[in-house]
Design a protein around this motif. Structure first.
Motif, PDB file in Angstrom:
ATOM      1  N   PHE A   1       0.845  -1.191   0.000  1.00 14.57           N
ATOM      2  CA  PHE A   1       0.000   0.000   0.000  1.00 14.57           C
ATOM      3  C   PHE A   1       0.883   1.245   0.000  1.00 14.57           C
ATOM      4  N   ILE A   2       0.626   2.153  -0.943  1.00 12.87           N
ATOM      5  CA  ILE A   2       1.359   3.415  -1.043  1.00 12.87           C
ATOM      6  C   ILE A   2       0.378   4.537  -0.735  1.00 12.87           C
ATOM      7  N   PRO A   3       0.487   5.190   0.426  1.00  9.68           N
ATOM      8  CA  PRO A   3      -0.489   6.216   0.817  1.00  9.68           C
ATOM      9  C   PRO A   3      -0.317   7.509   0.030  1.00  9.68           C
ATOM     10  N   LYS A   4      -1.435   8.232  -0.111  1.00 12.17           N
ATOM     11  CA  LYS A   4      -1.377   9.542  -0.758  1.00 12.17           C
ATOM     12  C   LYS A   4      -0.667  10.564   0.130  1.00 12.17           C
TER      13      LYS A   4
ATOM     14  N   ARG B   1       1.793  12.442   2.214  1.00 17.58           N
ATOM     15  CA  ARG B   1       3.244  12.451   2.294  1.00 17.58           C
ATOM     16  C   ARG B   1       3.691  12.273   3.738  1.00 17.58           C
ATOM     17  N   GLY B   2       4.756  11.550   3.910  1.00 20.03           N
ATOM     18  CA  GLY B   2       5.275  11.311   5.252  1.00 20.03           C
ATOM     19  C   GLY B   2       4.801   9.993   5.844  1.00 20.03           C
ATOM     20  N   ARG B   3       3.696   9.466   5.327  1.00 21.79           N
ATOM     21  CA  ARG B   3       3.232   8.159   5.803  1.00 21.79           C
ATOM     22  C   ARG B   3       4.017   7.061   5.113  1.00 21.79           C
ATOM     23  N   PRO B   4       4.479   6.057   5.833  1.00 22.29           N
ATOM     24  CA  PRO B   4       5.279   4.998   5.211  1.00 22.29           C
ATOM     25  C   PRO B   4       4.420   4.045   4.392  1.00 22.29           C
ATOM     26  N   ASP B   5       5.066   3.405   3.424  1.00 27.71           N
ATOM     27  CA  ASP B   5       4.393   2.347   2.677  1.00 27.71           C
ATOM     28  C   ASP B   5       4.130   1.161   3.609  1.00 27.71           C
TER      29      ASP B   5
ATOM     30  N   LYS C   1      -6.137  -1.337 -12.416  1.00 32.38           N
ATOM     31  CA  LYS C   1      -5.176  -1.267 -13.513  1.00 32.38           C
ATOM     32  C   LYS C   1      -4.298  -2.521 -13.488  1.00 32.38           C
ATOM     33  N   ARG C   2      -4.190  -3.186 -14.616  1.00 25.38           N
ATOM     34  CA  ARG C   2      -3.395  -4.408 -14.702  1.00 25.38           C
ATOM     35  C   ARG C   2      -1.959  -4.099 -15.121  1.00 25.38           C
ATOM     36  N   GLY C   3      -1.043  -4.881 -14.575  1.00 28.47           N
ATOM     37  CA  GLY C   3       0.339  -4.753 -14.987  1.00 28.47           C
ATOM     38  C   GLY C   3       0.527  -5.186 -16.431  1.00 28.47           C
ATOM     39  N   ALA C   4       1.468  -4.563 -17.134  1.00 23.39           N
ATOM     40  CA  ALA C   4       1.683  -4.889 -18.545  1.00 23.39           C
ATOM     41  C   ALA C   4       2.183  -6.311 -18.725  1.00 23.39           C
ATOM     42  N   THR C   5       2.927  -6.815 -17.734  1.00 24.24           N
ATOM     43  CA  THR C   5       3.434  -8.188 -17.778  1.00 24.24           C
ATOM     44  C   THR C   5       3.142  -8.862 -16.439  1.00 24.24           C
ATOM     45  N   ALA C   6       3.386 -10.177 -16.402  1.00 26.31           N
ATOM     46  CA  ALA C   6       3.139 -10.932 -15.169  1.00 26.31           C
ATOM     47  C   ALA C   6       4.048 -10.479 -14.036  1.00 26.31           C
ATOM     48  N   ASN C   7       5.203  -9.885 -14.386  1.00 25.30           N
ATOM     49  CA  ASN C   7       6.145  -9.433 -13.364  1.00 25.30           C
ATOM     50  C   ASN C   7       5.811  -8.045 -12.816  1.00 25.30           C
ATOM     51  N   GLN C   8       4.904  -7.340 -13.477  1.00 23.95           N
ATOM     52  CA  GLN C   8       4.525  -6.011 -13.024  1.00 23.95           C
ATOM     53  C   GLN C   8       3.228  -6.097 -12.221  1.00 23.95           C
ATOM     54  N   PRO C   9       3.106  -5.322 -11.138  1.00 22.96           N
ATOM     55  CA  PRO C   9       1.924  -5.437 -10.282  1.00 22.96           C
ATOM     56  C   PRO C   9       0.683  -4.798 -10.890  1.00 22.96           C
ATOM     57  N   ASP C  10      -0.471  -5.314 -10.479  1.00 28.87           N
ATOM     58  CA  ASP C  10      -1.734  -4.645 -10.759  1.00 28.87           C
ATOM     59  C   ASP C  10      -1.914  -3.528  -9.730  1.00 28.87           C
ATOM     60  N   GLY C  11      -2.840  -2.624 -10.000  1.00 25.91           N
ATOM     61  CA  GLY C  11      -3.055  -1.512  -9.074  1.00 25.91           C
ATOM     62  C   GLY C  11      -4.524  -1.237  -8.826  1.00 25.91           C
ATOM     63  N   ILE C  12      -4.852  -0.925  -7.566  1.00 23.41           N
ATOM     64  CA  ILE C  12      -6.213  -0.540  -7.187  1.00 23.41           C
ATOM     65  C   ILE C  12      -6.136   0.769  -6.423  1.00 23.41           C
ATOM     66  N   LYS C  13      -6.887   1.767  -6.881  1.00 22.86           N
ATOM     67  CA  LYS C  13      -6.879   3.075  -6.218  1.00 22.86           C
ATOM     68  C   LYS C  13      -8.081   3.206  -5.286  1.00 22.86           C
ATOM     69  N   ASP C  14      -7.850   3.862  -4.142  1.00 20.57           N
ATOM     70  CA  ASP C  14      -8.965   4.296  -3.311  1.00 20.57           C
ATOM     71  C   ASP C  14      -8.645   5.693  -2.787  1.00 20.57           C
ATOM     72  N   ASP C  15      -9.468   6.224  -1.904  1.00 20.10           N
ATOM     73  CA  ASP C  15      -9.306   7.606  -1.456  1.00 20.10           C
ATOM     74  C   ASP C  15      -8.018   7.838  -0.676  1.00 20.10           C
ATOM     75  N   ASP C  16      -7.461   6.764  -0.084  1.00 20.20           N
ATOM     76  CA  ASP C  16      -6.274   6.918   0.766  1.00 20.20           C
ATOM     77  C   ASP C  16      -4.958   6.700   0.045  1.00 20.20           C
TER      78      ASP C  16
ATOM     79  N   TYR D   1      -3.004   0.574  -3.950  1.00 24.29           N
ATOM     80  CA  TYR D   1      -2.610  -0.790  -3.591  1.00 24.29           C
ATOM     81  C   TYR D   1      -1.976  -1.450  -4.805  1.00 24.29           C
ATOM     82  N   LEU D   2      -0.776  -1.977  -4.619  1.00 19.73           N
ATOM     83  CA  LEU D   2      -0.110  -2.736  -5.670  1.00 19.73           C
ATOM     84  C   LEU D   2      -0.229  -4.215  -5.349  1.00 19.73           C
ATOM     85  N   LEU D   3      -0.605  -5.020  -6.364  1.00 22.26           N
ATOM     86  CA  LEU D   3      -0.846  -6.443  -6.154  1.00 22.26           C
ATOM     87  C   LEU D   3      -0.022  -7.270  -7.135  1.00 22.26           C
TER      88      LEU D   3
END
Length: 276
Positions: free
Chosen positions: A13-16, A18-22, A67-82, A85-87
């Motif tokens: 999880f990568i927060p919007k 700034r200053g909050r850790p992943d 959002k799907r990764g371009a390849t199997a090695n790249q993560p998919d992504g899901i956005k929310d308000d906070d 999320y990389l999967l």
């Protein structure tokens, strides 16, 4: 609400803000695509190793939310308000999860905006609450020497095809008393299948549940699917919960795979992982 598809994955999880850790969740995380009705979906993830923490519970309403990764090695992504999320989805279930997403997106796109369905009530738990997936204690097992639900269903079909009315009626009544759901499908001529005895060992993120059940055997057929096996266990005398995940040869087994697809032999070991 039913599970349309699921996949094991690693989540970051990568927060919007700034200053909050992943936040990095364990490799034994699961994402589920849950369906309540036509074009009514949720994306939910849980961290199995971290006290069954619910990572997110997001209503899936637009195709650009995922959002799907371009390849199997790249993560998919899901956005929310906070944040984002990389999967990194498990290789064995990545394609089938994406296919289920395609179906949900087709349904979402088929509904005009002015006729959109009213949203379902918001989920009770969010990522911040860290609510347990299910706090209900499992029922005590009622052990039985043989779990023969799949055998009975198969034999019922054989009796119907052969015109054995009395035997078919008797088996139908037996299955009805067990509340086994039956579905009629067209039949094409094929050789009669022989049963395969498999071994099933139960594991869980709840240690008490792992210790509760001994390894047991079950009769299946080469054409039996993982979905049919899970359904049979849900209605078996072992009183197992519905949130089951089968691992065969170290890999998460797709629901549509048959025993033949998985090259299952007599005495093959299945690990049934249950999330509580």
């Amino acid at each position: 609400m039913s599970i349309a598809s699921y996949s094991k994955c690693r989540i970051q999880f990568i927060p919007k803000e700034r200053g909050r850790p992943d936040v990095n969740y364990s490799d034994r995380s699961f994402i589920e695509l849950r369906q309540n009705d036509f074009a009514d979906y949720l994306l939910r993830a849980i961290d199995v190793d971290n006290n069954r923490t619910e990572i997110f519970n997001i209503r899936f309403q637009r195709s650009n939310q995922y959002k799907r990764g371009a390849t199997a090695n790249q993560p998919d992504g899901i956005k929310d308000d906070d944040g984002l999320y990389l999967l990194w989805l498990n290789d064995a279930t990545r394609d089938q999860f994406h296919k289920a997403l395609d179906i949900s997106i087709e349904q979402l796109d088929s509904i005009p905006k002015e006729e959109s369905k009213p949203p379902s009530p918001p989920p009770a738990a969010t990522r911040r609450e860290n609510r347990r997936y299910d706090d209900t204690p499992p029922q005590q097992p009622a052990h039985h020497d043989q779990n023969d639900i799949l055998v009975d269903v198969y034999q019922l079909g054989q009796h119907i095809r052969q015109g054995d009315v009395n035997e078919a009626v008797a088996l139908s009544k037996k299955l009805a008393t067990q509340r086994i759901p039956l579905q009629a499908n067209s039949w094409t001529s094929s050789k009669e299948e022989q049963t395969i005895q498999i071994r099933i060992k139960i594991d869980s993120n709840d240690p008490s549940l792992s210790l509760k059940y001994d390894e047991f055997t079950m009769a299946v057929y080469p054409s039996t699917t993982i979905h049919e096996l899970r359904t049979a266990l849900e209605y078996s005398n072992y009183n197992l919960p519905r949130n089951q995940y089968f691992f065969v040869n170290g890999h998460l087994a797709d629901e549509n795979f048959t025993m033949k697809d998985l090259n299952v032999q007599s005495k093959s070991l299945f690990i049934l992982f249950i999330i509580q």
